[in-house]
Design an enzyme around this catalytic site. Structure first.
Site, PDB file in Angstrom:
ATOM      1  CE  LYS A 185      -4.020   7.717   7.116  1.00  0.00           C
ATOM      2  NZ  LYS A 185      -4.127   6.247   6.823  1.00  0.00           N
ATOM      3  CE  LYS A 222      -3.569   2.649   0.068  1.00  0.00           C
ATOM      4  NZ  LYS A 222      -4.679   2.630   1.048  1.00  0.00           N
TER       5      LYS A 222
END
Length: 293
Positions: A238, A170
């Site tokens: 983030k 990811k």
């Protein structure tokens, strides 16, 4: 399968709904009680805590913002670990640091709970359509057990490796998409400032080596000025922070990622954090002397 779902936000709610549609029995819990109601109305069970959720279902899924949130709902007071029985499987589908995923998996293992990290890509559209890309880290047997659930939520399911490997994949995804969105926004802003039709430029580029799904999908959204969040800019900010923190730990140089991360930070600081990451175009317009609205 009997499954419990924690985290019913922009992504989690449609993912849980797809589990219901696929015929799974779903229990839900959220720290914001109001977010549970659409799932309860659709047939999900209403739980008072994550521990109760784990007592009702042998498999639980979390889809929350960051590692501290995962730790709270899984390992905190009245968390999943407090209610889980023998053979329980917990799947975290949030995007967190690989090291955090490994730590959480190790602590769950000490309590007899098997863990998978299974972050996703595809945004709100993929969550709604059940076409998410799911990247899995953890034991092969646990991944096989979870596969019917993954198939209800995603289209591409890959076990990448052991604990934390899904989060590594990811992070790589966020490097490519984070830099890619910034590059497409820069290209379309360049076309606009040059007095050339951005739609025609996009059409031309889609026929060559510059073609990408980001140019095709996000480029079109930029041209339409559709900044409704499917993946909010603060989330991308983030995720880029996670990538850079991990790069620092590994001693890696990621100059393009670092530059893109600064752009997402500027979006958040400039009041664009709640808009989709494609609102990067608005930031560049502002920086280039335009209104950017």
């Amino acid at each position: 399968m009997d499954v419990g779902f924690i985290g019913l936000g922009l992504m989690g709610r449609p993912m849980a709904l797809n589990l219901l549609k696929a015929g799974h029995t779903v229990q839900v819990w959220s720290r914001r009680r109001e977010s549970m109601q659409p799932l309860v109305d659709a047939g999900a069970g209403d739980c008072a805590s994550a521990a109760e959720l784990a007592r009702r279902a042998p498999v639980t899924i979390s889809m929350v913002a960051d590692a501290p949130d995962v730790e709270e709902v899984v390992l905190g007071p009245s968390g999943v670990a407090d209610g889980a029985g023998a053979g329980h499987l917990h799947i975290d589908m949030s995007t967190i640091a690989p090291a955090a995923a490994q730590s959480i998996a190790a602590r769950l293992a000490q309590r007899g709970i098997t863990a998978l990290d299974a972050p996703v890509s595809g945004g709100e559209g993929g969550a709604i359509g059940g076409t998410l890309t799911i990247m899995v880290g953890g034991e092969a047997a646990a991944c096989a057990r979870a596969r019917p659930l993954f198939e209800a939520m995603g289209q591409s399911i890959t076990r990448v490796g052991e604990a934390g490997a899904g989060q590594v994949a990811k992070a790589c995804n966020q490097i490519l998409t984070g830099v890619g969105v910034a590059a497409v926004a820069e290209a379309l802003n360049f076309a606009r400032k040059s007095g050339v039709d951005g739609g025609k430029v996009r059409e031309a580029l889609l026929g060559g080596f510059a073609a990408s799904r980001i140019l095709e999908n996000h480029g079109q959204r930029m041209l339409e000025r559709n900044f409704r969040p499917g993946f909010k800019a603060w989330m991308h900010h983030k995720d880029m922070r996670i990538v850079l923190d991990e790069a620092q730990r590994l001693g890696l140089a990621l100059p393009s990622t670092a530059a893109a991360a600064q752009m997402y930070a500027a979006m958040v600081g400039g009041g664009l954090g709640e808009e989709d990451s494609v609102a990067m175009l608005k930031l560049l317009e502002r920086m280039s002397g335009g209104a950017g609205e």
